[in-house]
Design a protein around this motif. Sequence first.
Motif, PDB file in Angstrom:
ATOM      1  N   LYS A  78       0.821  -1.210   0.000  1.00 32.12           N
ATOM      2  CA  LYS A  78       0.000   0.000   0.000  1.00 32.12           C
ATOM      3  C   LYS A  78       0.855   1.260   0.000  1.00 32.12           C
ATOM      4  O   LYS A  78       0.500   2.252  -0.639  1.00 32.12           O
ATOM      5  N   THR A  79       1.991   1.253   0.706  1.00 26.32           N
ATOM      6  CA  THR A  79       2.747   2.490   0.895  1.00 26.32           C
ATOM      7  C   THR A  79       4.051   2.565   0.098  1.00 26.32           C
ATOM      8  O   THR A  79       4.417   3.642  -0.343  1.00 26.32           O
ATOM      9  N   CYS A  80       4.751   1.451  -0.069  1.00 27.35           N
ATOM     10  CA  CYS A  80       6.089   1.485  -0.680  1.00 27.35           C
ATOM     11  C   CYS A  80       6.243   0.460  -1.795  1.00 27.35           C
ATOM     12  O   CYS A  80       7.310  -0.151  -1.936  1.00 27.35           O
ATOM     13  N   ALA A  81       5.221   0.264  -2.594  1.00 27.52           N
ATOM     14  CA  ALA A  81       5.257  -0.810  -3.597  1.00 27.52           C
ATOM     15  C   ALA A  81       6.348  -0.583  -4.640  1.00 27.52           C
ATOM     16  O   ALA A  81       7.075  -1.520  -4.990  1.00 27.52           O
ATOM     17  N   ASP A  82       6.470   0.644  -5.160  1.00 25.25           N
ATOM     18  CA  ASP A  82       7.471   0.894  -6.214  1.00 25.25           C
ATOM     19  C   ASP A  82       8.892   0.705  -5.696  1.00 25.25           C
ATOM     20  O   ASP A  82       9.723   0.047  -6.336  1.00 25.25           O
ATOM     21  N   GLU A  83       9.188   1.264  -4.525  1.00 28.09           N
ATOM     22  CA  GLU A  83      10.534   1.144  -3.954  1.00 28.09           C
ATOM     23  C   GLU A  83      10.849  -0.317  -3.628  1.00 28.09           C
ATOM     24  O   GLU A  83      11.965  -0.785  -3.848  1.00 28.09           O
ATOM     25  N   PHE A  84       9.845  -1.034  -3.111  1.00 20.78           N
ATOM     26  CA  PHE A  84      10.027  -2.447  -2.774  1.00 20.78           C
ATOM     27  C   PHE A  84      10.319  -3.266  -4.030  1.00 20.78           C
ATOM     28  O   PHE A  84      11.231  -4.085  -4.052  1.00 20.78           O
ATOM     29  N   MET A  85       9.553  -3.036  -5.084  1.00 19.24           N
ATOM     30  CA  MET A  85       9.751  -3.813  -6.319  1.00 19.24           C
ATOM     31  C   MET A  85      11.085  -3.489  -6.984  1.00 19.24           C
ATOM     32  O   MET A  85      11.727  -4.378  -7.551  1.00 19.24           O
ATOM     33  N   GLN A  86      11.525  -2.257  -6.911  1.00 21.65           N
ATOM     34  CA  GLN A  86      12.855  -1.919  -7.449  1.00 21.65           C
ATOM     35  C   GLN A  86      13.934  -2.672  -6.682  1.00 21.65           C
ATOM     36  O   GLN A  86      14.876  -3.211  -7.279  1.00 21.65           O
TER      37      GLN A  86
END
Length: 175
Positions: A78-86
């Motif tokens: 919910k909050t950090c999806a893009d950073e997590f996936m990178q």
Amino acid sequence: MGITHEVELPTEEQLTVQEINLSGPALKAGAFHLGKACEWENNEFILCRDELKDARCCLDEGKAVTSCALNFFRKIKKTCADEFMQYVHCLDKSSPDQQFTPCRNTQAVFDKCVKDNLGLDRPPYDYFARVHVHETERPRPEKEGPVLYPDATPGLPKDAPRPAAKYGSRYLWMW
């Protein structure tokens, strides 16, 4: 552990929980924050399993661990999806054994996002090796004492004759 007819196995309904459908790199990317976020539930399960010497008695604690992990990854999504996936893609693609070293920049971005949105700092590398006192409300199980067996032979009576030793002293240190 041997299984006999007296062993009660949990039913399928007791064992069924929602699984965490994540890949190895995704679990590795979130492992430090997950360990810190679900530390109490993990410690409760391990304490129960070690004290009772049977994981079947700790199914509720195990379900709490899985539930905590699911909630943690939902918050990350919910909050950090893009950073997590990178960070996950970097771990997956940058080295054959998923080394952290090539991904320090994406790790820093992910850590900052988790700190800003969830309030979780990345614990230091030796955090999980340190001694932590876990406070629980579960009652302590009663300790079983050692099993005492009666002597197999009662021994010789005190007035029994003792013949001289055939090959010298009965005691090794007395020559």
